[in-house]
Write an enzyme that holds these catalytic residues in place. Structure first.
Site, PDB file in Angstrom:
ATOM      1  N   ASP A  21       0.879  -1.168   0.000  1.00 43.90           N
ATOM      2  CA  ASP A  21       0.000   0.000   0.000  1.00 43.90           C
ATOM      3  C   ASP A  21       0.918   1.218   0.000  1.00 43.90           C
ATOM      4  O   ASP A  21       1.543   1.529   1.010  1.00 43.90           O
ATOM      5  CB  ASP A  21      -0.888  -0.026   1.255  1.00 43.90           C
ATOM      6  CG  ASP A  21      -1.679   1.270   1.430  1.00 43.90           C
ATOM      7  OD1 ASP A  21      -1.668   2.111   0.515  1.00 43.90           O
ATOM      8  OD2 ASP A  21      -2.325   1.426   2.487  1.00 43.90           O
ATOM      9  N   LYS A  83       2.741  11.395  -3.309  1.00 44.26           N
ATOM     10  CA  LYS A  83       1.730  10.710  -4.137  1.00 44.26           C
ATOM     11  C   LYS A  83       0.837  11.723  -4.864  1.00 44.26           C
ATOM     12  O   LYS A  83       0.345  11.455  -5.943  1.00 44.26           O
ATOM     13  CB  LYS A  83       0.889   9.820  -3.230  1.00 44.26           C
ATOM     14  CG  LYS A  83      -0.073   8.894  -3.944  1.00 44.26           C
ATOM     15  CD  LYS A  83      -0.670   7.924  -2.944  1.00 44.26           C
ATOM     16  CE  LYS A  83      -1.709   7.028  -3.557  1.00 44.26           C
ATOM     17  NZ  LYS A  83      -2.247   6.095  -2.539  1.00 44.26           N
ATOM     18  N   GLU A 182      -7.300   0.545  -4.469  1.00 42.02           N
ATOM     19  CA  GLU A 182      -7.301   0.473  -3.007  1.00 42.02           C
ATOM     20  C   GLU A 182      -8.632  -0.007  -2.420  1.00 42.02           C
ATOM     21  O   GLU A 182      -8.630  -0.902  -1.580  1.00 42.02           O
ATOM     22  CB  GLU A 182      -6.878   1.827  -2.427  1.00 42.02           C
ATOM     23  CG  GLU A 182      -5.371   2.045  -2.596  1.00 42.02           C
ATOM     24  CD  GLU A 182      -4.940   3.498  -2.560  1.00 42.02           C
ATOM     25  OE1 GLU A 182      -5.764   4.364  -2.200  1.00 42.02           O
ATOM     26  OE2 GLU A 182      -3.777   3.778  -2.893  1.00 42.02           O
ATOM     27  N   ASP A 204     -13.391   5.045   0.981  1.00 37.00           N
ATOM     28  CA  ASP A 204     -11.964   5.111   1.289  1.00 37.00           C
ATOM     29  C   ASP A 204     -11.487   6.558   1.287  1.00 37.00           C
ATOM     30  O   ASP A 204     -11.275   7.148   0.231  1.00 37.00           O
ATOM     31  CB  ASP A 204     -11.202   4.262   0.247  1.00 37.00           C
ATOM     32  CG  ASP A 204      -9.683   4.269   0.472  1.00 37.00           C
ATOM     33  OD1 ASP A 204      -9.209   4.970   1.389  1.00 37.00           O
ATOM     34  OD2 ASP A 204      -8.987   3.562  -0.271  1.00 37.00           O
TER      35      ASP A 204
END
Lengths: 619, 182
Positions: A21, A83, A182, A204
């Site tokens: 992850d 990211k 994810e 999420d």
């Protein structure tokens, strides 16, 4: 089916595939243990590696918790939330850049170049540092080399962002077997497939991205019906909001604007994050900030926090409604809701989810770990250890090509199950035309300018023919990673055409190769380091055993010469032990083994005699 | 199996005969079963050729599932396969029996968008009527499906095409009417 078995029979021992992850705030690595996925702890015992990288003046980049400390001491050399920059162009990230202490170097048209301590880094290069750390943690824990991985990405990541993630994996020396979304990974981790034919929503809200996915479960098949989200929405936004409020407050109280002072900003950022975390369990807390001999304390209640973040939380609801519409389900039809991501610890976020889906959300699994665990399950599927589960995911964004007047002609619609394919036939507009330029875009809008440019490519070397006679079929394939592949065929000749796709944003293959080469030298160092470490562990074991044996009666049965040889060998091993040459350590270890051979035999005899005696007594 | 190109026909890839009336639940079972066989995840450790086959077969299967599970998309697929041009004039011509209604609707749509309550009520009435016609069209469509499957012929397909055109037109009306009522 027998064909596979033959194919697999020729395969060497299956590679260990880990699940990673790669988060905005934190990253984790997990693997499939005998029956269940497990997260892998780092040297500090925690599986959580903060996604922070710091570039020291000398030596290797620092990753994780140690780099977090340097956010305050070396803000200009330390990167967090990288990211958010993956697969993006400079114009996409102007808002982000206002908040980041680091600078963008010139020449960032294709790939953002970050300037840190006089050196340049790309977002995939920085992400690769985080991946390398996770790889190292996994290798130390599993005791074997790890070079295959499944990496998770936000479901709403576009092609360029996915490609950038894959590039990061390659640079870190990992073969990325699959990019998995994810929320889908989270659903896998929850093992909700135990129920038959359920509909599950996964909400999420991570550090930097928001995803919503709706899945249909059927006997181990996880079929994603629809996904939606916002790749620029997450816990970072709460932090930035609190930070801005606190900075204004301090400016009013101290009469000093600290927003240009990176050390102050990073220290204050940490204080507001701390307060945010506390308000998930407490009704009131204090933002405490000390700087240059001055103290700032501000009480903040959960009510105030909730008022502040309401607009951001509400921004997640639109994507949820659109996702339900695309999936063709109503809230009543959703059987289970799963919460993922650290920001779902905020009570108000949970309340919003509960109200929207009219269901009590699942929170049993640690929201920080669940995505990595799911990635490990997917790794198990790919390596053949998990047989009963299969993921059928979708592409989050429509894929189209530019046509006359800047209008988009959609070829693959959003929420199509991947792999998905579409073919389009192109022809020439003028006599003798030799090439056709094709512009691929991603997005839901009608006009090219409102979509995201994905790639341009030229169909070259078309036979010169009257206009409209040439017929080139271009096949677009979105693979199971959600990444576009293009091939072209001349329908008149049946000849396959080479297509060189030039991505609008991202590293070229050559750049990735160069970065891999650069990392090879590093990899050798890493490898040597690991071998030295392993040799030392073995030396420790033997030294301990010899130490113990010296207390045995058998030791006194050795001659003086034999005892001197043992002591000499120990001394030489210890010398080698503190060096960096693992061959030398192993050689000296071997010598010590030889020197203690007789001692071991004597002890063995004593043990056997003792055991025989014992038998007699027992009898 | 994994030799030669994967089937490109949407019915063939499910292993079923070409039919307009399909049991979607059965189709879904086949979709899942074939996915288990072909999905690239199932061939991650195989050679490049097998993986490429799996990817191509899986992609066609996914496209076929998307098309065949939807009655309209399925009908269009069959029409196209039989040489009917389905994009031509689609949904442009006002069905003659609706001319008057459409004219009236267009009159009130603008007012309804501006919030006129009486116009909204008018639009809501028209919407109810169009939705009823739409469901009648769908019943008629299902009738043609069964008839065609029993005795395939071009007449049935021509009828189906004009029915789908009318449906498309009505669907646009319904969409506009709904938007005006929000």
């Amino acid at each position: 089916m027998s064909l596979f078995q033959i194919d697999f029979g020729d395969e060497p021992k299956p590679h260990k595939v880990v699940g990673i992850d790669l988060g905005t705030t934190n990253s984790l690595v997990a693997f499939m243990d005998l029956t269940a996925p497990k997260v892998i702890p780092g040297v500090d015992g925690s599986p959580i590696v903060p996604s922070v990288v710091s570039i020291p003046e000398h030596g290797e980049p620092i990753v994780g918790a140690a780099a977090v400390e340097r956010l305050i001491t070396h803000p200009d050399r330390t990167i967090y939330s990288v990211k958010r920059l993956m697969g993006r162009g400079v114009s996409d990230v102007q808002d982000e850049l206002k908040l980041f202490p680091f600078h963008i170097a010139p020449g960032s048209e294709m790939v953002i170049q970050l300037s840190l301590g006089g050196k340049r880094f790309t977002p995939p290069g920085i992400s690769a540092q985080i991946l390398r750390q996770l790889k190292k943690n996994a290798e130390a824990y599993l005791g074997e080399p790890v070079d295959h991985a499944v990496i998770t990405v936000p479901a709403y990541f576009n092609d360029a962002q996915r490609q950038a993630t894959k590039d990061a994996g390659r640079i870190a020396g990992l073969q990325v077997m699959r990019l998995v979304n994810e929320p889908t990974a989270a659903a896998l981790a929850y093992g909700l497939d135990k129920r038959e034919n359920g509909i599950v929503a996964v909400y999420d809200l991570g550090g930097g991205t928001f995803d919503i996915s709706i899945l249909k479960l059927h006997d181990g098949i996880f079929e994603v019906l629809a996904t939606n989200g916002d790749t620029h929405l997450g816990g970072d936004d709460f932090d930035n909001l609190l930070l801005r409020v606190a900075l204004e407050d301090i400016a009013a109280e101290w009469g000093a604007d600290l927003s240009g002072d990176q050390v102050a900003v990073q220290t204050l950022r940490r204080a507001v994050i701390e307060a945010k975390h506390q308000l998930s369990t407490l009704a009131v807390t204090t933002i405490a900030f000390h700087y240059q001999g001055r103290a700032y304390r501000r009480e903040i209640t959960r009510d105030v926090l909730e008022k502040l973040i309401t607009p951001i939380v509400n921004r997640t609801l639109g994507p949820c409604r659109n996702c339900m519409a695309d999936a063709g389900v109503t809230p009543e039809q959703i059987d289970e809701v799963v919460l993922v991501g650290g920001s779902t610890r905020i009570p108000m976020v949970r309340q919003a989810v509960r109200a929207l889906f009219k269901a009590e959300p699942h929170t049993e699994l640690n929201p920080d770990e669940v995505v990595a665990l799911g990635a490990a399950v997917q790794a198990g599927i790919l390596s053949g250890h998990v047989h009963d589960k299969l993921l059928l995911d979708v592409t989050p964004l429509s894929l189209g090509i530019e046509t006359m007047g800047g209008v988009v002609s959609k070829l693959i619609h959003r929420n199509s199950t991947i792999p998905a394919t579409a073919a389009e036939t192109f022809t020439t507009a003028v006599d003798g035309q030799r090439n056709v330029l094709i512009h691929v875009v991603q997005g839901e809008r009608e006009m090219v300018r409102d979509c995201r440019s994905l790639a341009r490519f030229d169909l070259k070397d078309i036979d010169p023919l009257p206009a409209g006679m040439a017929k080139i079929e271009v096949r677009f394939l979105i693979d199971a990673n959600g990444i576009l592949n293009v091939s072209a065929k001349d329908l008149r000749t049946g000849k396959l055409q080479t297509v060189e796709v030039k991505p609008s944003y991202g590293l070229s293959d050559e750049q990735v190769e160069a970065m891999i080469l650069e990392s090879f030298a590093k990899a050798e160092e890493d490898f040597n380091e690991r071998q030295v470490r392993e040799a030392r562990v073995e030396a420790d074991r033997i030294l301990n055993a010899v130490d113990k044996a010296k207390g045995d009666d058998a030791y006194m049965e050795l001659t003086d010469g034999e005892r001197a040889l043992v002591d000499n060998s120990i001394a030489e091993l210890l010398l080698a032990y503190h060096g960096e040459n693992h061959h030398l350590i192993l050689d000296k270890l071997e010598a010590l083994n030889k020197a203690t051979m007789k001692l071991a035999e004597l002890m063995m005899n004593t043990a056997v005699r003792g055991a025989l005696k014992g038998t007699k007594i027992d009898a | 199996m994994f030799s030669g190109p994967p089937p490109s026909d949407y019915f063939a890839i499910f292993g079923i005969e070409k039919k307009l009336a399909l049991d979607v639940e059965d189709l879904q079972r086949r979709f899942y079963a074939n996915s288990r066989e072909w999905h690239p995840d199932r061939h991650a450790r195989a050679g490049a050729a097998q993986l490429a086959y799996a990817e191509a077969a899986s992609a066609t299967l996914n496209d076929a599932w998307r098309v065949l599970r939807d009655p309209v998309a399925r009908a269009e697929y069959v029409l196209k396969g039989e040489g009917f041009n389905i994009s031509e004039q689609r949904g442009r011509d006002v069905p003659p029996e609706l001319l008057e209604e459409v004219f009236d609707l267009n009159m009130v749509l603008e007012e309804a968008r501006n919030g006129d309550a009486a116009a909204k009520a008018e639009v809501a009435r028209a919407l109810a009527k169009f939705e009823r016609i739409l469901s009648e069209i769908d019943s008629a469509r299902d009738g043609i499906f069964v008839a065609y499957d029993a005795a395939p012929g071009r007449d049935a397909l021509s009828e189906l095409r004009s029915l789908l055109n009318r449906r498309k037109y009505l669907q646009n009306l319904v969409r506009d009417a709904r938007a005006a009522l929000v």
